[in-house]
Design an enzyme around this catalytic site. Sequence first.
Site, PDB file in Angstrom:
ATOM      1  N   SER A  96       0.810  -1.213   0.000  1.00 51.10           N
ATOM      2  CA  SER A  96       0.000   0.000   0.000  1.00 51.10           C
ATOM      3  C   SER A  96       0.850   1.274   0.000  1.00 51.10           C
ATOM      4  O   SER A  96       0.342   2.362  -0.288  1.00 51.10           O
ATOM      5  CB  SER A  96      -0.936   0.019   1.220  1.00 51.10           C
ATOM      6  N   GLY A 130      -4.182   7.343   1.952  1.00 53.88           N
ATOM      7  CA  GLY A 130      -4.145   8.753   1.623  1.00 53.88           C
ATOM      8  C   GLY A 130      -5.382   9.219   0.898  1.00 53.88           C
ATOM      9  O   GLY A 130      -5.503  10.398   0.545  1.00 53.88           O
ATOM     10  N   PHE A 131      -6.317   8.282   0.652  1.00 55.73           N
ATOM     11  CA  PHE A 131      -7.612   8.596   0.058  1.00 55.73           C
ATOM     12  C   PHE A 131      -8.685   8.094   1.009  1.00 55.73           C
ATOM     13  O   PHE A 131      -8.435   7.218   1.840  1.00 55.73           O
ATOM     14  CB  PHE A 131      -7.773   7.919  -1.303  1.00 55.73           C
ATOM     15  N   CYS A 184      -9.155  -1.293   3.156  1.00 58.40           N
ATOM     16  CA  CYS A 184      -8.307  -0.227   2.641  1.00 58.40           C
ATOM     17  C   CYS A 184      -8.710   0.150   1.212  1.00 58.40           C
ATOM     18  O   CYS A 184      -9.798   0.652   0.992  1.00 58.40           O
ATOM     19  CB  CYS A 184      -6.840  -0.643   2.747  1.00 58.40           C
ATOM     20  N   GLU A 205      -5.907  -6.765  10.105  1.00 55.81           N
ATOM     21  CA  GLU A 205      -4.892  -7.809  10.296  1.00 55.81           C
ATOM     22  C   GLU A 205      -3.695  -7.295  11.082  1.00 55.81           C
ATOM     23  O   GLU A 205      -2.840  -8.069  11.495  1.00 55.81           O
ATOM     24  CB  GLU A 205      -4.433  -8.335   8.931  1.00 55.81           C
ATOM     25  N   HIS A 241      -6.705  -1.479   8.703  1.00 53.00           N
ATOM     26  CA  HIS A 241      -6.101  -2.795   8.496  1.00 53.00           C
ATOM     27  C   HIS A 241      -6.348  -3.688   9.711  1.00 53.00           C
ATOM     28  O   HIS A 241      -5.557  -3.679  10.658  1.00 53.00           O
ATOM     29  CB  HIS A 241      -4.597  -2.658   8.249  1.00 53.00           C
TER      30      HIS A 241
END
Length: 403
Positions: free
Chosen positions: A53, A323-324, A279, A365, A363
């Site tokens: 990512s 970042g979005f 994400c 995980e 996230h």
Amino acid sequence: MTGWQQTPATAVLILADGTRLEGYGLGAVGHAAGEVCFNTAMTGYQEVLTDPSYAGQIITFTFPHIGNVGTNDDDIETVNMAALSGVRGVVLKADITNPSNYRAAEKLDAWLKKRNIIGIAGIDTRALTALIREKGMPNGVIVHEPTGQFDEGSIAAELNAFPGLEGLDLAKEVTTAQTYHWDQTSWQWNVGYGTLENPEFHVVAIDYGAKRNILRCLADQGAKVTVVPATASADDILAHNPDAVFLSNGPGDPAETGTYAVPTIQKLMETGKPMFGICLGHQLMGLALGGKTSKMHQGHHGANHPVKDLTTGKVEITSMNHGFAVDADSLPAGVTQTHVSLFDGSNAGLAVDGKPIFSVQYHPEASPGPQDSHYLFTRFLNQVRKQKGLPEKAEYIAPGAAA
């Protein structure tokens, strides 16, 4: 009496606004352009540096001591061990020390060289972080030149040529080239990673930049995982006859990746199969449902982000790297916001009313980070259990209790 002898800078970070930060080079020699962000995690730097990512970004660690536990082969999150990281560079406060940890197999500096990641140390990372918080995530160029002789012209040209992350589809750069199966389960103390012997379910994961620990968390739930490329069609995916479909994390602009991903996701939604996104997968799901995404000012990057689960009222501390964001006000009727960031109120989760379709921005995980959100994998597979008429598992397990 001679004057002070000053060691010349061997690395430089130049930002789009003209800010010039000089320091000492480490890792790979060369130069690279990227978007400069900051990460507030105090541990897990190796997982961060191998998270797909982060493709296209230069990571500033706010924690001053990075590298003190070395590196190893277990803490890599990129699925392909041989693949180079999409990370463009790393910015540190203190120089890398010799590792002091029983799991350390290699020094971070040598590991960065092998991964072709350029590093700079000796930077006032607090000041850089404050700049990013005030002005947003800038484009920049990081350079490591042992001679200290920097080619200012080529640096400026590279900076001007970097387009920024808006409008970039980076998922195609980090996705798997071919379909493969995953059966590795989570790491256990003094045991290592396990293997799923008798899978109960079959999940197809669309790889937009998937992390290893996401796939392990699915295997922990009894799911054999078939991982397919980001560009796989709905027919390709359904040909595997999955019980459910997972949309992975990944880098870049979701609107650009969505040009090919959204139609596929919309077709998969029509099947009634359970779907779960994380994400970038969350952002793509939001787009597929008719919502919109936008670029954030400074983004969320760290392992200490509080999120409230509006379906239960519980607050969890999460790992984030994006970042979005999905614009909650753009979500249509029939789609409910399920999670919200307690830092800034931005959307952190959604669900389709009456359907087994949901996603989260963070996230669950971890790797690195707290495991507060592991319940989401149980929530996902419970949708499959429900469709199969099997008993559902409890989402929350009290510490010390049997799973």
